[in-house]
Scaffold this motif. Structure first.
Motif, short mmCIF file in Angstrom:
data_model
loop_
_atom_site.label_atom_id
_atom_site.label_comp_id
_atom_site.label_asym_id
_atom_site.label_seq_id
_atom_site.Cartn_x
_atom_site.Cartn_y
_atom_site.Cartn_z
N TYR A 170 14.14 3.81 2.24
CA TYR A 170 13.17 2.77 1.92
C TYR A 170 12.90 1.92 3.15
O TYR A 170 13.83 1.49 3.83
CB TYR A 170 13.67 1.86 0.80
N LEU A 171 11.63 1.72 3.42
CA LEU A 171 11.22 0.73 4.40
C LEU A 171 10.85 -0.50 3.57
O LEU A 171 10.03 -0.43 2.66
CB LEU A 171 10.02 1.27 5.18
N VAL A 172 11.51 -1.61 3.85
CA VAL A 172 11.35 -2.81 3.03
C VAL A 172 10.64 -3.90 3.83
O VAL A 172 11.13 -4.33 4.88
CB VAL A 172 12.72 -3.32 2.53
N ASP A 173 9.48 -4.29 3.33
CA ASP A 173 8.63 -5.27 4.02
C ASP A 173 8.79 -6.63 3.33
O ASP A 173 8.42 -6.79 2.16
CB ASP A 173 7.17 -4.78 3.94
N LEU A 174 9.34 -7.59 4.06
CA LEU A 174 9.56 -8.93 3.50
C LEU A 174 8.40 -9.86 3.85
O LEU A 174 7.75 -9.69 4.88
CB LEU A 174 10.86 -9.52 4.03
N PRO A 175 8.14 -10.87 3.00
CA PRO A 175 7.06 -11.83 3.29
C PRO A 175 7.26 -12.52 4.63
O PRO A 175 8.38 -12.77 5.05
CB PRO A 175 7.18 -12.84 2.13
N GLY A 176 6.15 -12.83 5.29
CA GLY A 176 6.22 -13.53 6.57
C GLY A 176 6.72 -14.95 6.40
O GLY A 176 6.47 -15.59 5.38
N TYR A 177 7.43 -15.43 7.39
CA TYR A 177 7.93 -16.80 7.34
C TYR A 177 7.16 -17.66 8.35
O TYR A 177 6.47 -17.14 9.22
CB TYR A 177 9.44 -16.86 7.63
N GLY A 178 7.28 -18.97 8.20
CA GLY A 178 6.73 -19.89 9.20
C GLY A 178 5.24 -20.16 9.10
O GLY A 178 4.65 -20.65 10.04
N TYR A 179 4.64 -19.82 7.94
CA TYR A 179 3.20 -20.09 7.82
C TYR A 179 2.97 -21.50 7.32
O TYR A 179 3.37 -21.87 6.21
CB TYR A 179 2.55 -19.07 6.87
N ALA A 180 2.35 -22.32 8.15
CA ALA A 180 2.25 -23.77 7.90
C ALA A 180 1.51 -24.12 6.61
O ALA A 180 1.81 -25.10 5.95
CB ALA A 180 1.55 -24.44 9.08
N LYS A 181 0.50 -23.32 6.24
CA LYS A 181 -0.33 -23.66 5.08
C LYS A 181 0.33 -23.31 3.74
O LYS A 181 -0.20 -23.61 2.69
CB LYS A 181 -1.70 -22.98 5.18
N THR A 182 1.46 -22.60 3.81
CA THR A 182 2.18 -22.30 2.58
C THR A 182 2.86 -23.57 2.10
O THR A 182 3.58 -24.22 2.85
CB THR A 182 3.25 -21.21 2.83
N ALA A 204 5.36 -26.29 0.30
CA ALA A 204 6.82 -26.39 0.33
C ALA A 204 7.46 -25.71 -0.87
O ALA A 204 8.49 -25.04 -0.75
CB ALA A 204 7.24 -27.86 0.40
N LYS A 205 6.83 -25.87 -2.05
CA LYS A 205 7.38 -25.25 -3.26
C LYS A 205 7.36 -23.74 -3.15
O LYS A 205 8.33 -23.05 -3.48
CB LYS A 205 6.58 -25.72 -4.48
N ARG A 206 6.24 -23.20 -2.69
CA ARG A 206 6.11 -21.75 -2.53
C ARG A 206 7.10 -21.23 -1.49
O ARG A 206 7.73 -20.19 -1.68
CB ARG A 206 4.67 -21.41 -2.11
N ARG A 207 7.25 -21.96 -0.39
CA ARG A 207 8.21 -21.55 0.65
C ARG A 207 9.62 -21.49 0.10
O ARG A 207 10.40 -20.61 0.44
CB ARG A 207 8.15 -22.52 1.84
N LYS A 208 9.95 -22.46 -0.76
CA LYS A 208 11.29 -22.50 -1.35
C LYS A 208 11.53 -21.30 -2.25
O LYS A 208 12.60 -20.69 -2.23
CB LYS A 208 11.46 -23.81 -2.15
N ILE A 209 10.52 -20.94 -3.04
CA ILE A 209 10.63 -19.77 -3.92
C ILE A 209 10.79 -18.50 -3.10
O ILE A 209 11.66 -17.67 -3.36
CB ILE A 209 9.38 -19.67 -4.83
N TRP A 210 9.93 -18.37 -2.06
CA TRP A 210 10.02 -17.20 -1.19
C TRP A 210 11.40 -17.11 -0.57
O TRP A 210 12.03 -16.07 -0.55
CB TRP A 210 8.98 -17.30 -0.08
N SER A 211 11.87 -18.25 -0.03
CA SER A 211 13.16 -18.28 0.64
C SER A 211 14.27 -17.81 -0.30
O SER A 211 15.15 -17.05 0.10
CB SER A 211 13.45 -19.70 1.13
N LYS A 212 14.20 -18.23 -1.55
CA LYS A 212 15.23 -17.89 -2.52
C LYS A 212 15.30 -16.38 -2.75
O LYS A 212 16.36 -15.77 -2.68
CB LYS A 212 14.98 -18.62 -3.85
N PHE A 213 14.14 -15.75 -3.04
CA PHE A 213 14.23 -14.33 -3.36
C PHE A 213 14.41 -13.45 -2.12
O PHE A 213 14.99 -12.36 -2.20
CB PHE A 213 13.07 -13.86 -4.28
N ILE A 214 13.99 -13.94 -0.95
CA ILE A 214 14.26 -13.20 0.29
C ILE A 214 15.76 -13.25 0.61
O ILE A 214 16.38 -12.23 0.90
CB ILE A 214 13.44 -13.78 1.47
N ASN A 215 16.34 -14.44 0.53
CA ASN A 215 17.78 -14.59 0.78
C ASN A 215 18.59 -13.77 -0.20
O ASN A 215 19.58 -13.12 0.16
CB ASN A 215 18.19 -16.06 0.69
#
Length: 210
Positions: free
Chosen positions: A85-97, A99-110
């Motif tokens: 499997y090649l696993v593609d994770l969401p990009g990080y560091g996008y300023a317009k995302t 804070a709530k969305r970033r937190k959700i992303w961070s949780k499931f990526i971690n």
């Protein structure tokens, strides 16, 4: 000269934001992560040579899920195809995302990175044209702290000459604080670095963990 690692198939399998959505069949996993707009989708398409396997978007932050691609490879003279499997994770560091969305992303990526028993190594993509940003350094340090093997891939290498590439690679090593770090320059336009990256993946797939 014949390629040692030949990709024979590549297809999108599934997307996930939680563990029960991961593929049921277990295979070795090679992970790609990087800042939004670093050229991750282009690199995946270049690596697999499957047109638009990963959708290239001009809009940063487009990938919002963990995307699993099922890849088949023939390695050297081994008659058995190696599937992974090649696993593609969401990009990080996008300023317009937000804070709530970033937190959700961070949780499931971690959660994915820390729970996967099949993860082999993480390709962290960094734009070779710029010094690594704070979010790049933070992600690199997080991966190292959690004992996840990292290969830094410096994308968009076709934008620089030979001297510029060498200078940028040295800067990446310095900024990340690891002088002996392996950094692989890659151009999705010219496919330079493709053979080297495939070789790393091939060596990994042929290793027996048992």
């Amino acid at each position: 000269m014949a390629e040692k690692v030949v990709i024979t198939q590549g297809k999108y399998l599934t997307s996930a934001v939680q563990m029960d959505q991961y593929p049921e069949v277990r295979r070795k996993e090679i992970v790609f992560i990087g800042r939004s707009n670093v050229g991750k989708s282009s690199l995946i398409n270049s690596l697999t040579r499957v047109h638009q396997l990963a959708r290239v978007s001009s809009q940063p932050g487009k990938t919002q899920t963990i995307n699993f691609y099922e890849i088949g490879a023939k390695i050297d003279d081994n008659p058995q195809r190696q599937d992974f499997y090649l696993v593609d994770l969401p990009g990080y560091g996008y300023a317009k995302t937000g804070a709530k969305r970033r937190k959700i992303w961070s949780k499931f990526i971690n959660e994915y990175l820390l729970s996967s028993e099949d993860l082999q190594f993480v390709c962290q993509l960094i734009d070779i044209r710029h010094e690594p940003m704070a979010s790049d350094v933070e992600m690199f340090q997080w991966l190292v702290e959690h004992n996840l093997p990292v290969l830094v891939v410096a994308t968009k290498a076709d934008k620089l000459g030979k001297n510029g590439i060498a200078k940028s690679v040295a800067q990446i090593k310095k900024t990340l604080g690891v002088p002996e770090l392996d950094v692989l320059p890659y151009s999705s336009v010219k496919n330079s670095g493709r053979e080297e990256l495939l070789q790393v993946i091939g060596d990994c797939l042929m290793e027996t963990g048992e």
